[in-house]
Motif scaffolding. Structure first.
Motif, PDB file in Angstrom:
ATOM      1  N   GLN A   1      21.300 -21.104  10.056  1.00  0.00           N
ATOM      2  CA  GLN A   1      22.639 -22.383  10.621  1.00  0.00           C
ATOM      3  C   GLN A   1      22.019 -22.861  11.488  1.00  0.00           C
ATOM      4  OE1 GLN A   1      24.729 -20.986  14.026  1.00  0.00           O
ATOM      5  NE2 GLN A   1      24.902 -22.193  14.008  1.00  0.00           N
TER       6      GLN A   1
ATOM      7  N   TYR B   1      17.495 -17.099  17.804  1.00  0.00           N
ATOM      8  CA  TYR B   1      18.421 -18.690  18.225  1.00  0.00           C
ATOM      9  C   TYR B   1      17.665 -19.696  18.704  1.00  0.00           C
ATOM     10  CZ  TYR B   1      18.818 -16.558  22.663  1.00  0.00           C
ATOM     11  OH  TYR B   1      18.161 -16.259  24.092  1.00  0.00           O
ATOM     12  N   ASP B   2      17.898 -20.871  18.562  1.00  0.00           N
ATOM     13  CA  ASP B   2      16.773 -21.608  19.084  1.00  0.00           C
ATOM     14  C   ASP B   2      15.125 -21.424  18.340  1.00  0.00           C
ATOM     15  OD1 ASP B   2      18.065 -21.853  22.450  1.00  0.00           O
ATOM     16  OD2 ASP B   2      19.019 -22.754  20.603  1.00  0.00           O
ATOM     17  N   ALA B   3      15.749 -21.436  17.087  1.00  0.00           N
ATOM     18  CA  ALA B   3      14.092 -21.446  16.264  1.00  0.00           C
ATOM     19  C   ALA B   3      13.641 -19.376  16.443  1.00  0.00           C
ATOM     20  CB  ALA B   3      13.193 -21.768  16.114  1.00  0.00           C
TER      21      ALA B   3
ATOM     22  N   ARG C   1      28.534 -18.456  21.596  1.00  0.00           N
ATOM     23  CA  ARG C   1      27.745 -18.776  23.205  1.00  0.00           C
ATOM     24  C   ARG C   1      27.782 -19.142  23.535  1.00  0.00           C
ATOM     25  NH1 ARG C   1      22.056 -16.065  22.176  1.00  0.00           N
ATOM     26  NH2 ARG C   1      23.568 -14.345  22.569  1.00  0.00           N
TER      27      ARG C   1
ATOM     28  N   SER D   1      26.315 -33.017  15.356  1.00  0.00           N
ATOM     29  CA  SER D   1      27.684 -32.783  15.684  1.00  0.00           C
ATOM     30  C   SER D   1      28.493 -33.092  15.449  1.00  0.00           C
ATOM     31  CB  SER D   1      26.832 -34.960  16.793  1.00  0.00           C
ATOM     32  OG  SER D   1      26.177 -35.263  17.266  1.00  0.00           O
TER      33      SER D   1
ATOM     34  N   SER E   1      25.417 -23.525  19.866  1.00  0.00           N
ATOM     35  CA  SER E   1      26.188 -23.353  18.442  1.00  0.00           C
ATOM     36  C   SER E   1      26.161 -22.300  17.846  1.00  0.00           C
ATOM     37  CB  SER E   1      26.129 -24.724  18.262  1.00  0.00           C
ATOM     38  OG  SER E   1      26.402 -26.029  18.713  1.00  0.00           O
ATOM     39  N   TYR E   2      25.796 -21.879  18.123  1.00  0.00           N
ATOM     40  CA  TYR E   2      25.300 -19.857  17.839  1.00  0.00           C
ATOM     41  C   TYR E   2      26.697 -18.541  17.741  1.00  0.00           C
ATOM     42  CZ  TYR E   2      20.886 -22.191  18.531  1.00  0.00           C
ATOM     43  OH  TYR E   2      19.717 -22.875  18.196  1.00  0.00           O
TER      44      TYR E   2
ATOM     45  N   PHE F   1      23.890 -26.468  13.292  1.00  0.00           N
ATOM     46  CA  PHE F   1      24.678 -28.204  14.085  1.00  0.00           C
ATOM     47  C   PHE F   1      24.724 -29.303  14.136  1.00  0.00           C
ATOM     48  CE2 PHE F   1      28.812 -28.338  15.367  1.00  0.00           C
ATOM     49  CZ  PHE F   1      29.047 -29.581  16.722  1.00  0.00           C
TER      50      PHE F   1
ATOM     51  N   LEU G   1      28.683 -27.858  11.134  1.00  0.00           N
ATOM     52  CA  LEU G   1      28.434 -27.193  10.807  1.00  0.00           C
ATOM     53  C   LEU G   1      27.513 -26.019   9.542  1.00  0.00           C
ATOM     54  CD1 LEU G   1      28.421 -23.690  13.431  1.00  0.00           C
ATOM     55  CD2 LEU G   1      28.706 -23.613  11.195  1.00  0.00           C
TER      56      LEU G   1
ATOM     57  N   LEU H   1      27.876 -18.033   3.330  1.00  0.00           N
ATOM     58  CA  LEU H   1      28.994 -18.517   4.789  1.00  0.00           C
ATOM     59  C   LEU H   1      29.338 -19.896   4.327  1.00  0.00           C
ATOM     60  CD1 LEU H   1      27.178 -16.098   7.034  1.00  0.00           C
ATOM     61  CD2 LEU H   1      29.083 -15.706   6.135  1.00  0.00           C
TER      62      LEU H   1
ATOM     63  N   TRP I   1      31.113 -22.230   6.804  1.00  0.00           N
ATOM     64  CA  TRP I   1      31.667 -22.985   8.228  1.00  0.00           C
ATOM     65  C   TRP I   1      33.153 -23.301   7.581  1.00  0.00           C
ATOM     66  CZ3 TRP I   1      33.116 -28.048   9.956  1.00  0.00           C
ATOM     67  CH2 TRP I   1      33.402 -28.664  11.548  1.00  0.00           C
TER      68      TRP I   1
ATOM     69  N   ARG J   1      36.776 -25.892  14.063  1.00  0.00           N
ATOM     70  CA  ARG J   1      36.130 -25.720  15.498  1.00  0.00           C
ATOM     71  C   ARG J   1      37.160 -25.656  16.617  1.00  0.00           C
ATOM     72  NH1 ARG J   1      31.728 -29.089  18.539  1.00  0.00           N
ATOM     73  NH2 ARG J   1      32.816 -31.152  16.803  1.00  0.00           N
TER      74      ARG J   1
ATOM     75  N   PHE K   1      25.302 -23.620   6.753  1.00  0.00           N
ATOM     76  CA  PHE K   1      24.577 -22.497   6.214  1.00  0.00           C
ATOM     77  C   PHE K   1      23.805 -22.532   5.012  1.00  0.00           C
ATOM     78  CE2 PHE K   1      26.857 -19.078   9.503  1.00  0.00           C
ATOM     79  CZ  PHE K   1      27.875 -19.380   9.655  1.00  0.00           C
TER      80      PHE K   1
ATOM     81  N   SER L   1      14.826 -27.728  17.676  1.00  0.00           N
ATOM     82  CA  SER L   1      15.250 -25.870  17.108  1.00  0.00           C
ATOM     83  C   SER L   1      16.363 -25.199  17.074  1.00  0.00           C
ATOM     84  CB  SER L   1      14.079 -25.683  18.509  1.00  0.00           C
ATOM     85  OG  SER L   1      12.624 -25.951  18.372  1.00  0.00           O
ATOM     86  N   ALA L   2      17.012 -26.361  16.521  1.00  0.00           N
ATOM     87  CA  ALA L   2      18.867 -25.457  16.961  1.00  0.00           C
ATOM     88  C   ALA L   2      18.730 -25.448  15.304  1.00  0.00           C
ATOM     89  CB  ALA L   2      19.728 -26.891  17.479  1.00  0.00           C
ATOM     90  N   LEU L   3      18.302 -23.926  15.341  1.00  0.00           N
ATOM     91  CA  LEU L   3      18.346 -22.784  14.428  1.00  0.00           C
ATOM     92  C   LEU L   3      18.738 -21.455  14.324  1.00  0.00           C
ATOM     93  CD1 LEU L   3      17.396 -24.297  10.737  1.00  0.00           C
ATOM     94  CD2 LEU L   3      16.810 -21.816  11.609  1.00  0.00           C
ATOM     95  N   ALA L   4      19.418 -21.232  13.893  1.00  0.00           N
ATOM     96  CA  ALA L   4      20.189 -19.130  13.993  1.00  0.00           C
ATOM     97  C   ALA L   4      19.338 -18.624  12.473  1.00  0.00           C
ATOM     98  CB  ALA L   4      20.820 -19.687  14.458  1.00  0.00           C
TER      99      ALA L   4
END
Lengths: 119, 106
Positions: free
Chosen positions: B89, B49-51, A100, B93, A104-105, B91, B96, A45, A47, A50, B98, B31-34
């Protein structure tokens, strides 16, 4: 139910242009940031771009910056991706994706539309 | 931009096994990972989400954890329908990213 339906993918020659569209339904489109994500044949994938909820802020991957433009028509619940100066390496399935709120999901994806760049 | 390194790139396991996939970030991201699951010919699906938070409707055999810059997706008691490719994934600033994906074969 949330629905995202992409359209516009087709075969195009290198250097050509194409406009993808994504029709959104089942949610309040104006409340959500939206993205385009692509996946080359047999690849992972990537990106692409946005836009924020009112279209006033946009961001692009370096690989498409200056060639692609994301936009949205909130009156018609539609997201667009204008692709110019297309390259062979832009060949991919392009997904329209909802983010969401407050995160950022990606919580909702379209089925994708295939863009093939070839002579 | 932050880099995400997933490992292994593929694995083969049996029904009932416990498997783990790791995503290492090039710098701290809190923890900003999905994590997403993608089956052939289908769009990806959000799992974690959020790890470590489980997305609604996702079976409890899926879990996520983090230790420093190493994020892990674990599937306990692997099921036939878990055969798929898994992506992390994040993100920041500006963009983004993967991970490269991990194919799980059963």
């Amino acid at each position: 139910d949330v629905q995202l339906v992409e359209s516009g993918g087709t075969l195009v020659q290198p250097g050509g242009s194409l406009r993808l569209s994504c029709a959104a339904s089942g949610f309040t489109f104006t409340n959500y940031w939206m993205h385009w994500v692509r996946q080359g044949p047999g690849k992972g994938l990537e990106w692409v771009s946005r836009t924020n909820s009112d279209g006033s802020s946009t961001t692009y991957a370096d690989s498409v910056k200056g060639r692609f433009t994301i936009s949205r028509d909130n009156a018609k619940n539609t997201l667009h991706l204008q692709m110019n100066s297309l390259r062979v390496e832009d060949t991919a399935v392009y997904y329209c994706v909802r983010v969401r709120r407050g995160t950022s999901y990606f919580d909702s994806w379209g089925q994708g539309t295939l863009v093939t760049v070839s002579s | 931009a932050i880099q995400l390194t997933q490992s292994p790139s593929s694995l083969s396991a049996s029904v009932g096994d416990r498997v783990s996939v790791t995503c290492r970030t090039s710098q701290g991201i809190n923890s900003a990972l999905a994590w997403y699951q993608q089956k052939p010919g289908k769009a990806p699906k959000l799992l974690i989400y959020d790890a470590s938070s489980l997305e609604s409707g996702v079976p409890a055999r899926f879990s996520g954890s983090v230790s420093g810059t190493d994020f892990t997706l674990t599937i306990t008691s692997l099921q036939p329908e878990d055969s798929a490719t898994y992506y992390c994934q994040e993100f920041d600033s500006f963009s983004l990213t993967f991970g490269g994906g991990t194919r799980v074969d059963i």
